[in-house]
Design a protein around this motif. Structure first.
Motif, short mmCIF file in Angstrom:
data_model
loop_
_atom_site.label_atom_id
_atom_site.label_comp_id
_atom_site.label_asym_id
_atom_site.label_seq_id
_atom_site.Cartn_x
_atom_site.Cartn_y
_atom_site.Cartn_z
N VAL A 167 8.84 7.75 7.86
CA VAL A 167 7.60 8.46 7.54
C VAL A 167 6.64 7.50 6.84
O VAL A 167 7.02 6.81 5.89
CB VAL A 167 7.88 9.68 6.63
N GLY A 168 5.41 7.47 7.33
CA GLY A 168 4.39 6.65 6.70
C GLY A 168 3.36 7.51 6.00
O GLY A 168 3.04 8.61 6.45
N VAL A 169 2.85 7.03 4.89
CA VAL A 169 1.83 7.72 4.11
C VAL A 169 0.71 6.74 3.84
O VAL A 169 0.94 5.56 3.56
CB VAL A 169 2.39 8.26 2.77
N PHE A 176 0.51 9.17 -4.29
CA PHE A 176 1.00 9.51 -5.63
C PHE A 176 2.03 10.63 -5.60
O PHE A 176 2.77 10.81 -6.57
CB PHE A 176 -0.17 9.92 -6.52
N PHE A 177 2.04 11.41 -4.53
CA PHE A 177 2.91 12.60 -4.49
C PHE A 177 3.72 12.63 -3.19
O PHE A 177 3.76 13.64 -2.49
CB PHE A 177 2.07 13.87 -4.61
N SER A 178 4.35 11.52 -2.87
CA SER A 178 5.03 11.41 -1.57
C SER A 178 6.52 11.72 -1.63
O SER A 178 7.17 11.77 -0.59
CB SER A 178 4.84 10.00 -1.02
N TYR A 179 7.08 11.94 -2.82
CA TYR A 179 8.53 12.12 -2.90
C TYR A 179 9.05 13.27 -2.03
O TYR A 179 10.09 13.12 -1.37
CB TYR A 179 8.97 12.33 -4.35
N PRO A 180 8.38 14.44 -1.97
CA PRO A 180 8.91 15.52 -1.12
C PRO A 180 9.03 15.15 0.35
O PRO A 180 9.78 15.81 1.09
CB PRO A 180 7.90 16.65 -1.33
N PHE A 181 8.32 14.13 0.80
CA PHE A 181 8.42 13.74 2.20
C PHE A 181 9.78 13.10 2.53
O PHE A 181 10.10 12.91 3.70
CB PHE A 181 7.30 12.76 2.58
N VAL A 190 10.49 6.77 3.56
CA VAL A 190 9.05 6.96 3.35
C VAL A 190 8.45 5.66 2.82
O VAL A 190 9.00 5.03 1.90
CB VAL A 190 8.80 8.11 2.35
N GLN A 191 7.33 5.26 3.40
CA GLN A 191 6.66 4.05 2.95
C GLN A 191 5.16 4.23 2.99
O GLN A 191 4.62 4.99 3.80
CB GLN A 191 7.06 2.85 3.81
N TYR A 192 4.48 3.56 2.10
CA TYR A 192 3.02 3.54 2.11
C TYR A 192 2.57 2.44 3.05
O TYR A 192 3.02 1.29 2.94
CB TYR A 192 2.49 3.30 0.70
N VAL A 193 1.70 2.79 3.96
CA VAL A 193 1.27 1.84 4.99
C VAL A 193 0.05 1.07 4.49
O VAL A 193 -1.01 1.66 4.26
CB VAL A 193 0.95 2.56 6.31
N LEU A 220 7.27 4.08 12.88
CA LEU A 220 7.20 5.40 12.24
C LEU A 220 7.35 6.52 13.25
O LEU A 220 6.93 6.40 14.40
CB LEU A 220 5.86 5.55 11.50
N LYS A 221 7.93 7.60 12.79
CA LYS A 221 8.01 8.82 13.59
C LYS A 221 6.96 9.82 13.15
O LYS A 221 6.44 10.60 13.94
CB LYS A 221 9.40 9.43 13.49
#
Length: 282
Positions: A167-169, A176-181, A190-193, A220-221
């Protein structure tokens, strides 16, 4: 040794870049970043009763009383703890003190230490049995949609059923709020692109072609594009060009869209590689 570690941790906190984060003259991040001081404070509280100056019975009693007052004042602060959990927190604290008291009695008593140890063990088992339904209740509702929590709440809920996916964000509002992903079982990656450069630099990608190439290289999917947010002005959001760069590629299928203060939040499912050459049409 623990005292030295506590002092070193305190000194390290004072020189970290985030200690007084914020704009010049307005260290708005100070309150948020006090959490990084927690390890040093915890160690200091652990070793404080062992100081030679507090070795006497009166000094120890005074220390325990002072720490109890601090604990009571902290627990009683309504802005820190939801009121519906106060009774449960007090019950857990009382049980913990009882277990420690029983173990201390078992150590000092030569008559019937087995009784004290058995009682302490029974309290531990009873606490685990009482807490298990609460744990199950929490897991059933974790990341489920709740209104008025965040503009991202529906996107979080969507990933309750996503597992073992990359999963990319992008966009600081979502970053800042990506943990639920990560999903209920924390199996998603999960990674920040963004663009990684020399000396650990991490900067936004500036062109559509480079953006699509980076997304492809990350395999990424799912891709979540969110607005950009200045943490010191949280009510102001600006659009992220990555949303447009992704939406105009036929391999990116939007599965969720939300508006946050007029700016889009989009969850894309990537059905294949994006086409960097197609950016001329974006």
């Amino acid at each position: 040794m623990l005292g030295a570690v506590a002092l070193f941790s305190l000194a390290a906190y004072l020189i970290t870049p985030e200690t007084a984060a914020g704009q010049n003259g307005n260290p708005a991040g100070f309150a948020f970043n006090l959490r990084y001081l927690a390890p040093a404070l915890t160690l200091a509280l652990v070793v404080a009763p062992l100081a030679p100056a507090l070795a006497g019975p009166r000094a120890r009693t005074a220390t325990v009383a002072a720490l109890a007052v601090v604990l009571a004042a902290t627990v009683a602060e309504p802005r820190l703890w939801p009121s519906q959990h106060t009774a449960g927190a007090i019950a857990i604290a009382v049980a913990a003190v009882a277990v420690l008291g029983m173990l201390a009695m078992a150590r000092r008593s030569r008559a019937r230490p087995a009784i004290a140890i058995a009682t302490a063990a029974a309290l531990v088992v009873a606490g685990a049995a009482a807490g298990y339904p609460l744990q199950r209740h929490y897991l059933r509702g974790r990341y489920a949609y709740q209104p008025n929590v965040s503009y991202l709440a529906r996107a979080w809920a969507l990933f309750r059923t996503v597992h073992s996916s990359r999963v990319g964000v992008v966009g600081t509002f979502g970053g800042f709020f990506s943990y639920p992903f990560y999903g209920l079982d924390v199996s998603n990656r999960v990674q920040y692109v963004a663009e990684r450069g020399p000396h650990g630099s991490f900067t936004p990608i500036s062109t559509c072609a480079r953006w699509r190439a980076q997304v492809n290289s990350d395999h990424l999917k799912y891709l979540i594009t969110t607005p950009a947010r200045d943490p010191w002005h949280p009510t102001v959001l600006t659009s992220s060009p990555e949303t447009r760069w992704t939406a105009t590629d036929p391999a990116a299928a939007p599965v969720f869209t939300e508006q946050a203060l007029g700016q889009p939040i989009v969850v894309f499912r990537l059905r294949g590689p994006l086409d960097p050459a197609g950016c001329s049409q974006s």
